[in-house]
Design a protein around this motif. Structure first.
Motif, PDB file in Angstrom:
ATOM      1  N   GLU A 173      -5.596   8.147   1.053  1.00  0.00           N
ATOM      2  CA  GLU A 173      -4.897   7.441   2.126  1.00  0.00           C
ATOM      3  C   GLU A 173      -4.217   8.354   3.143  1.00  0.00           C
ATOM      4  O   GLU A 173      -3.908   7.914   4.240  1.00  0.00           O
ATOM      5  CB  GLU A 173      -3.854   6.489   1.538  1.00  0.00           C
ATOM      6  CG  GLU A 173      -4.436   5.275   0.854  1.00  0.00           C
ATOM      7  CD  GLU A 173      -4.974   5.587  -0.552  1.00  0.00           C
ATOM      8  OE1 GLU A 173      -4.547   6.597  -1.147  1.00  0.00           O
ATOM      9  OE2 GLU A 173      -5.827   4.841  -1.030  1.00  0.00           O
ATOM     10  N   LYS A 183       0.828  -1.201   0.000  1.00  0.00           N
ATOM     11  CA  LYS A 183       0.000   0.000   0.000  1.00  0.00           C
ATOM     12  C   LYS A 183       0.863   1.252   0.000  1.00  0.00           C
ATOM     13  O   LYS A 183       0.573   2.206  -0.698  1.00  0.00           O
ATOM     14  CB  LYS A 183      -0.915   0.025   1.222  1.00  0.00           C
ATOM     15  CG  LYS A 183      -2.168  -0.771   1.072  1.00  0.00           C
ATOM     16  CD  LYS A 183      -3.006  -0.705   2.326  1.00  0.00           C
ATOM     17  CE  LYS A 183      -3.420   0.693   2.667  1.00  0.00           C
ATOM     18  NZ  LYS A 183      -4.288   0.798   3.837  1.00  0.00           N
ATOM     19  N   SER A 196      -4.535  12.793  -0.367  1.00  0.00           N
ATOM     20  CA  SER A 196      -4.926  11.614  -1.134  1.00  0.00           C
ATOM     21  C   SER A 196      -5.981  10.894  -0.301  1.00  0.00           C
ATOM     22  O   SER A 196      -6.248  11.285   0.836  1.00  0.00           O
ATOM     23  CB  SER A 196      -3.728  10.690  -1.394  1.00  0.00           C
ATOM     24  OG  SER A 196      -3.356  10.004  -0.219  1.00  0.00           O
ATOM     25  N   SER A 231      -1.175   6.759  -4.783  1.00  0.00           N
ATOM     26  CA  SER A 231      -2.547   7.013  -5.186  1.00  0.00           C
ATOM     27  C   SER A 231      -2.654   8.447  -5.684  1.00  0.00           C
ATOM     28  O   SER A 231      -1.727   9.240  -5.562  1.00  0.00           O
ATOM     29  CB  SER A 231      -3.494   6.766  -4.015  1.00  0.00           C
ATOM     30  OG  SER A 231      -3.176   7.625  -2.964  1.00  0.00           O
ATOM     31  N   LYS A 232      -3.804   8.778  -6.225  1.00  0.00           N
ATOM     32  CA  LYS A 232      -4.026  10.120  -6.746  1.00  0.00           C
ATOM     33  C   LYS A 232      -3.907  11.131  -5.620  1.00  0.00           C
ATOM     34  O   LYS A 232      -4.508  10.983  -4.566  1.00  0.00           O
ATOM     35  CB  LYS A 232      -5.419  10.203  -7.374  1.00  0.00           C
ATOM     36  CG  LYS A 232      -5.727  11.563  -7.932  1.00  0.00           C
ATOM     37  CD  LYS A 232      -7.099  11.607  -8.549  1.00  0.00           C
ATOM     38  CE  LYS A 232      -7.407  13.016  -9.023  1.00  0.00           C
ATOM     39  NZ  LYS A 232      -8.773  13.115  -9.514  1.00  0.00           N
TER      40      LYS A 232
END
Length: 107
Positions: free
Chosen positions: A46, A12, A44, A17-18
């Protein structure tokens, strides 16, 4: 046949991520310390980056109140020159992230 252990957390963390650049003023605190204003520069689903948060302790969870959202929990992943990178305890829902990203671009 030999297999390497699978580390989901590492996977992860390495998958980017974006992210969106934002300038959100929010409230943050650790433990029983008073709430402080902080500026989120990067977001993001996350996690997020806070531009400047002195005297933060990496081993304590961080609570964050982003305007319009309920209080969220995060762990501190890194600290560099006053900036702090954090990972949400639970990723933001896609719709919530997209709403914040749209609102940040309209400003």
């Amino acid at each position: 046949m030999k297999h390497e252990p699978f580390n989901l957390r590492q996977t992860k963390a390495t998958a980017r991520s974006k992210r969106v650049g934002v300038a959100l003023i929010c409230d943050v605190r650790q433990g029983t310390r008073p709430w402080k204003k902080a500026r989120l520069d990067d977001l993001s689903r996350e996690g997020f980056r806070i531009a400047h948060l002195p005297e933060v302790r990496g081993e304590l969870p961080l609570r964050v109140r982003i305007p319009g959202l309920h209080m969220l929990s995060a762990r501190i992943c890194w600290q560099r020159g006053g900036a702090v990178g954090c990972e949400f305890s639970e990723p933001l829902h896609v719709a919530v992230f997209e709403h914040i990203a749209r609102a940040a671009q309209e400003v």
